[in-house]
Design a protein around this motif. Structure first.
Motif, PDB file in Angstrom:
ATOM      1  N   ASN A 136      23.872  87.159  44.232  1.00 53.40           N
ATOM      2  CA  ASN A 136      23.260  85.833  44.348  1.00 53.40           C
ATOM      3  C   ASN A 136      22.878  85.310  42.975  1.00 53.40           C
ATOM      4  O   ASN A 136      22.016  85.889  42.288  1.00 53.40           O
ATOM      5  CB  ASN A 136      22.015  85.871  45.220  1.00 53.40           C
ATOM      6  N   ALA A 137      23.549  84.244  42.543  1.00 46.74           N
ATOM      7  CA  ALA A 137      23.093  83.530  41.358  1.00 46.74           C
ATOM      8  C   ALA A 137      21.816  82.775  41.729  1.00 46.74           C
ATOM      9  O   ALA A 137      21.616  82.406  42.884  1.00 46.74           O
ATOM     10  CB  ALA A 137      24.159  82.556  40.876  1.00 46.74           C
ATOM     11  N   SER A 138      20.962  82.527  40.771  1.00 46.35           N
ATOM     12  CA  SER A 138      19.665  81.948  41.120  1.00 46.35           C
ATOM     13  C   SER A 138      19.760  80.505  41.601  1.00 46.35           C
ATOM     14  O   SER A 138      19.254  80.151  42.662  1.00 46.35           O
ATOM     15  CB  SER A 138      18.719  82.043  39.923  1.00 46.35           C
ATOM     16  N   GLU A 139      20.449  79.658  40.832  1.00 46.73           N
ATOM     17  CA  GLU A 139      20.446  78.243  41.183  1.00 46.73           C
ATOM     18  C   GLU A 139      21.547  77.500  40.437  1.00 46.73           C
ATOM     19  O   GLU A 139      22.102  78.000  39.454  1.00 46.73           O
ATOM     20  CB  GLU A 139      19.093  77.608  40.828  1.00 46.73           C
ATOM     21  N   ALA A 140      21.838  76.298  40.926  1.00 39.56           N
ATOM     22  CA  ALA A 140      22.767  75.401  40.237  1.00 39.56           C
ATOM     23  C   ALA A 140      22.432  73.975  40.644  1.00 39.56           C
ATOM     24  O   ALA A 140      21.784  73.728  41.663  1.00 39.56           O
ATOM     25  CB  ALA A 140      24.217  75.729  40.583  1.00 39.56           C
ATOM     26  N   GLU A 141      22.884  73.051  39.835  1.00 41.01           N
ATOM     27  CA  GLU A 141      22.682  71.638  40.120  1.00 41.01           C
ATOM     28  C   GLU A 141      24.012  70.910  40.039  1.00 41.01           C
ATOM     29  O   GLU A 141      24.847  71.206  39.179  1.00 41.01           O
ATOM     30  CB  GLU A 141      21.702  71.015  39.122  1.00 41.01           C
ATOM     31  N   SER A 142      24.188  69.981  40.948  1.00 42.65           N
ATOM     32  CA  SER A 142      25.388  69.147  40.959  1.00 42.65           C
ATOM     33  C   SER A 142      24.957  67.704  41.122  1.00 42.65           C
ATOM     34  O   SER A 142      24.238  67.360  42.068  1.00 42.65           O
ATOM     35  CB  SER A 142      26.317  69.570  42.111  1.00 42.65           C
ATOM     36  N   ALA A 143      25.373  66.867  40.195  1.00 43.37           N
ATOM     37  CA  ALA A 143      25.005  65.453  40.238  1.00 43.37           C
ATOM     38  C   ALA A 143      26.217  64.614  39.883  1.00 43.37           C
ATOM     39  O   ALA A 143      27.080  65.043  39.098  1.00 43.37           O
ATOM     40  CB  ALA A 143      23.848  65.158  39.285  1.00 43.37           C
ATOM     41  N   GLY A 144      26.296  63.431  40.448  1.00 38.98           N
ATOM     42  CA  GLY A 144      27.445  62.592  40.129  1.00 38.98           C
ATOM     43  C   GLY A 144      27.476  61.322  40.937  1.00 38.98           C
ATOM     44  O   GLY A 144      26.465  60.896  41.518  1.00 38.98           O
ATOM     45  N   ALA A 145      28.654  60.750  40.975  1.00 43.84           N
ATOM     46  CA  ALA A 145      28.835  59.473  41.659  1.00 43.84           C
ATOM     47  C   ALA A 145      30.256  59.369  42.168  1.00 43.84           C
ATOM     48  O   ALA A 145      31.171  60.038  41.658  1.00 43.84           O
ATOM     49  CB  ALA A 145      28.531  58.309  40.707  1.00 43.84           C
ATOM     50  N   GLU A 146      30.436  58.525  43.182  1.00 43.57           N
ATOM     51  CA  GLU A 146      31.759  58.241  43.743  1.00 43.57           C
ATOM     52  C   GLU A 146      31.879  56.751  44.016  1.00 43.57           C
ATOM     53  O   GLU A 146      30.895  56.100  44.413  1.00 43.57           O
ATOM     54  CB  GLU A 146      31.968  59.000  45.064  1.00 43.57           C
ATOM     55  N   ILE A 147      33.053  56.228  43.768  1.00 43.00           N
ATOM     56  CA  ILE A 147      33.323  54.837  44.093  1.00 43.00           C
ATOM     57  C   ILE A 147      34.706  54.740  44.719  1.00 43.00           C
ATOM     58  O   ILE A 147      35.649  55.391  44.257  1.00 43.00           O
ATOM     59  CB  ILE A 147      33.215  53.921  42.847  1.00 43.00           C
ATOM     60  N   GLU A 148      34.811  53.962  45.781  1.00 40.79           N
ATOM     61  CA  GLU A 148      36.083  53.716  46.439  1.00 40.79           C
ATOM     62  C   GLU A 148      36.184  52.232  46.769  1.00 40.79           C
ATOM     63  O   GLU A 148      35.223  51.637  47.280  1.00 40.79           O
ATOM     64  CB  GLU A 148      36.221  54.547  47.717  1.00 40.79           C
ATOM     65  N   VAL A 149      37.336  51.658  46.465  1.00 37.72           N
ATOM     66  CA  VAL A 149      37.543  50.222  46.671  1.00 37.72           C
ATOM     67  C   VAL A 149      38.923  49.995  47.252  1.00 37.72           C
ATOM     68  O   VAL A 149      39.908  50.614  46.812  1.00 37.72           O
ATOM     69  CB  VAL A 149      37.412  49.439  45.346  1.00 37.72           C
ATOM     70  N   ALA A 150      39.002  49.143  48.254  1.00 37.77           N
ATOM     71  CA  ALA A 150      40.287  48.670  48.789  1.00 37.77           C
ATOM     72  C   ALA A 150      40.305  47.152  48.661  1.00 37.77           C
ATOM     73  O   ALA A 150      39.350  46.469  49.033  1.00 37.77           O
ATOM     74  CB  ALA A 150      40.454  49.085  50.244  1.00 37.77           C
ATOM     75  N   TRP A 151      41.428  46.616  48.153  1.00 39.05           N
ATOM     76  CA  TRP A 151      41.500  45.175  47.861  1.00 39.05           C
ATOM     77  C   TRP A 151      42.827  44.632  48.362  1.00 39.05           C
ATOM     78  O   TRP A 151      43.891  45.124  47.965  1.00 39.05           O
ATOM     79  CB  TRP A 151      41.363  44.957  46.347  1.00 39.05           C
ATOM     80  N   LEU A 152      42.747  43.636  49.213  1.00 41.88           N
ATOM     81  CA  LEU A 152      43.933  42.910  49.631  1.00 41.88           C
ATOM     82  C   LEU A 152      44.107  41.754  48.653  1.00 41.88           C
ATOM     83  O   LEU A 152      43.631  40.641  48.863  1.00 41.88           O
ATOM     84  CB  LEU A 152      43.776  42.415  51.070  1.00 41.88           C
TER      85      LEU A 152
END
Length: 800
Positions: A630-646
């Motif tokens: 067991n590793a003690s800890e981790a952090e994950s942070a970020g962002a996502e963007i999705e776009v659909a354009w007609l």
């Protein structure tokens, strides 16, 4: 660091898409189709679900020729994967950086669901990348999904919904594929109403390929493959308010050799051999030099990756077979105000690979691995609506069991064990004399290495089984779950849910007889442990406008611990007898909606994930003793963007981008797969590329009238980018998957019942690798599992 020669080629997809934009000046009058998902176990518009989701329709799947996991993973932001074993039966992946590290633990971290049944709950199961056939919809859900999907979804879930039988009309299709490397494929489907209330749907498929690598050794084939399968589905409308759907599928995936190329980066045992022989000879010698001294074949005559981009060199094959049977059933009965749903499933998976162990043209070693996996589950849930309140409650029970058997056989034809060096002793005996502490060679131990017995020529047996182990695990899981959503007013809706889980986990490891009776063996006939967890979820949705929603979510995920199937090592400070559960808490804010009268639709999410007690598999490379740390800890942070354009009535553009920063916290006593103890604090988490991106442009060409038929056609370009990806906790540069760009180009045309697709996949001819595999028996160094080059092909389809 990106290769300088790649810079210009990576801009080409953008130039192509911008060119398409420049050609289109007409204004769009149509709207994008509404996307319906079932992420919360009911049909909802994608915009209304407070979660980050990528969804693919049946049209997306067909027009992009999606057939395997990587096809849709590359189009989903912050989804990453590796394939270190060189065949599609061993895909290791993560969402937002959350995934099993070095296959640590028992349960998976991301659920793969087919018609609501988890087909990959266990890490050893080779069922993640089953052939995609007749999928109606794929949903990739990011963040913990414990409330709705349950166990082993701390990172997220992939939900695949198959096409169901149609009660109304007879229909079907016949399809054929032809593409590079003598690749052939055929598929046929038939939908047949049996009565007004019953219909069946039948599907069969077959494909084969010579493989994209060339064989430079004495074996006749490289990575040739063959896949085949059948599927039968039944729909029975029992009453106007009650329906039963049942499906049975059986598939076989075969491959002659893994898609490996040698790297020349030697394992610890080969490096030791080079050091010993060099010390005796008084000059630096590598394994190829040693092969020349004893009259053996050079392990890497075609060079090593990345200079060698296509030639494999073996004397025998390593054929693998992955056979899977899946049965699913779903019964839905609607009462006046409540729906009752029962979902059950069973999966049986058998995987076997046997053959080439040294990955050279020398007859030295063979490796045999067999995996038997079975799982079933049953879930019952009630859901309904009362005024402003929507609710769901359910029960779940599931079991999975897996057993793996593996052996390494040292052949009597091994020139490294039979052909002597100038000093009169074979390289093999020299290396094991050193490890056994009886060689007297300067620089070697004066006593046996931990776990090894002294090695004496003529006493220890050099040939036969050097590894003979059987191990496995069994999990029994029971859960209660609920979720409620309440509309406070016209703009605010809040949701509260959670899941209580109880799991019993057991494991074992049995070492069988070995050729050397003095060789180390560590067995544990069985041990078990139990775990309880409550994972809550809270979400709030605020309607900014009629078209745009703002949401916030806090959700917790849980993956059970278990017993290490080997005794605790008293020489290490950590308690290795058991490993603890790991938990993740996800904090997320998002924005979803549409603009320009429905012509522009998209979503943006930002997140922070707190990961505690991470399960990491480690091993001693000499004794092959494995345990979970067991590793003690981790952090994950970020962002996502999705776009659909007609953009116009003819041009549709969709794009996605993911940013991810994931690293270990305090992890000072980390044990790597090479057996080293390091301080991994601050290291990048495996399988966490900083950037992922995709871009798709589809342009509808003007219709052509041919007699009484209208020919419709389109052009499509698909771009995807995967950033550098670490594959181990030490961030070893030799195990780094460098960034790569893929571009696919397609032309499709339809006339009545007939359709044609012409395609070029990986049009830029990018050389890239999916993973790195390292065994002590590899004479040619660690192996890079590489992706295929440029593929040309066409698909013909006739529907009725």
């Amino acid at each position: 660091m990106p290769h300088p020669d790649r810079v210009n080629t990576r801009r080409q997809p953008y130039l192509l898409l911008f060119g398409l934009l420049a050609m289109c000046a007409t204004r769009a009058h149509a709207e994008l189709e509404e996307v319906i998902v079932t992420a919360q176990k009911r049909q909802q518009s994608l915009v209304d679900v407070p979660a980050s989701i990528t969804a693919f329709s049946a049209r997306d799947i067909e027009e992009s020729r999606m057939q395997r996991f990587s096809d849709y993973a590359l189009r989903s932001p912050n989804v990453s994967f590796s394939n270190p074993s060189g065949d599609r039966s061993d895909v290791r992946f993560s969402i937002r950086g959350i995934g099993p590290i070095s296959r640590g633990g028992v349960g998976n971290s991301v659920g793969i669901y087919l018609d609501e049944f988890n087909i990959a709950p266990n890490l050893l199961a080779r069922t993640v990348d089953t052939q995609l056939q007749e999928a109606e919809r794929i949903e990739v859900l990011r963040g913990p999904q414990g409330t709705f999907f349950g166990r082993n979804t701390v990172g997220g879930a992939v939900s695949i919904t198959s096409i169901k039988p149609d009660l109304e009309a007879v229909s079907g299709h016949i399809q054929g594929d032809l593409s590079s490397w003598d690749s052939l494929g055929a598929q046929a489907a038939l939908n047949l109403p049996v009565s007004e209330d019953i219909a069946i749907r039948l599907l069969g498929y077959y494909d084969e390929s010579d493989g994209f690598l060339d064989q430079a050794g004495s074996h006749s084939e490289a990575n040739a493959s063959e896949n085949k399968g059948i599927r039968a589905a039944l729909a029975w409308q029992l009453t106007p308010t009650s329906r039963l759907d049942v499906s049975v599928s059986h598939s076989i995936q075969e491959q002659e050799l893994p898609s490996f190329l040698p790297t020349g980066d030697n394992s610890e045992s080969i490096a030791l051999l080079e050091t010993l022989v060099s010390a005796i000879a008084g000059q630096d010698l590598n394994i190829s030099d040693i092969a020349g001294l004893i009259g053996a074949d050079e392990p890497t005559p075609s060079g090593v990756y990345p200079d060698n981009t296509g030639k494999i060199n073996t004397d025998i094959g390593a054929p693998s077979e992955n056979e899977t049977t899946i049965i699913t059933a779903r019964w839905l009965h609607s009462f006046q105000q409540v729906d009752l749903t029962l979902v059950g499933g069973y999966i049986d998976n058998r995987y076997d690979i046997d053959g080439e162990g040294d990955f050279s043209n020398n007859p030295s070693f063979t490796v045999d691995r067999e995996i038997d996996f079975d799982a079933f589950s049953l879930e019952g849930r009630l859901n309904g609506e009362v005024g402003k309140l929507s609710w769901l409650a359910g029960l779940y029970y599931g079991e999975d069991e897996v057993e793996q058997r593996q052996s390494t056989d040292h052949l009597t034809t091994d020139p490294f064990a039979t052909n002597p060096l100038p000093i009169g002793i074979s390289p093999f005996d020299l290396a094991f004399l050193c490890i056994g502490g009886a060689s007297g060679v300067p620089g070697c131990p004066t006593e046996a290495a931990p776990g090894f017995q002294p090695y004496f020529i003529g006493i220890n047996d050099s040939f036969g089984l050097w590894e003979n182990v059987r191990f496995g695990s069994e999990v029994e899981s029971t859960a209660l779950f609920f979720d409620t959503s309440y509309a406070l007013n016209e703009r605010w809706e809040i949701s509260l849910g959670g899941r209580y889980t109880h799991e019993d986990v057991s494991g074992f490891r049995i070492e069988g007889p070995l050729a050397d009776p003095f060789a180390p063996r560590v067995s544990n006939p069985g041990s078990s442990d139990s775990f309880n967890d409550f994972s809550p979820r809270f979400a709030a949705v605020y309607q900014l406008t009629e078209e745009i929603n703002l949401y916030g979510t806090v959700a917790r995920g849980f993956r059970s611990g278990g017993p290490n199937p080997v005794p605790d090592d008293p020489d290490t400070p950590a308690d290795e007898g058991n490993f603890d559960p790991e938990t993740i808490t996800n904090y997320e804010l998002g924005l979803k909606g549409s603009l320009l009268g429905g012509k522009l639709r998209g979503g943006l999410s930002i997140f922070y994930m707190d990961w505690q007690d991470i399960q990491v598999r480690t091993q001693d490379p000499l004794t092959q003793r494995q345990f979970i740390q067991n590793a003690s800890e981790a952090e994950s942070a970020g962002a996502e963007i999705e776009v659909a354009w007609l953009a116009t009535e003819a041009l549709r553009i969709s794009m996605s981008y993911g940013y991810l920063n994931a690293e270990f916290g305090d992890y000072e006593d980390a044990v790597t797969l090479d057996g080293e103890r390091i301080d991994a604090t601050g290291n990048t988490l495996p399988n966490t590329p900083e950037h992922t991106a995709s871009l798709l442009a589809r342009y509808q060409l003007p219709n052509i009238q041919s007699g009484s038929s209208t020919v419709t056609s389109h052009l499509q370009a698909e771009y995807s980018y995967m950033d550098d990806l670490q594959t181990d906790i030490a961030n070893n540069p030799g195990r780094l998957n460098e960034d790569y760009t893929l571009l696919n180009l397609r032309f499709g045309a339809t006339a009545g019942r007939y359709s044609l697709q012409v395609f070029v996949e990986n049009a830029l001819g990018e050389d890239y690798r999916f993973g790195t595999n390292s065994l002590e028996t590899y004479l040619s160094g660690t192996q890079s599992a590489v992706g295929e080059g440029r593929r040309y092909g066409l698909r013909l389809r006739a529907s009725f």
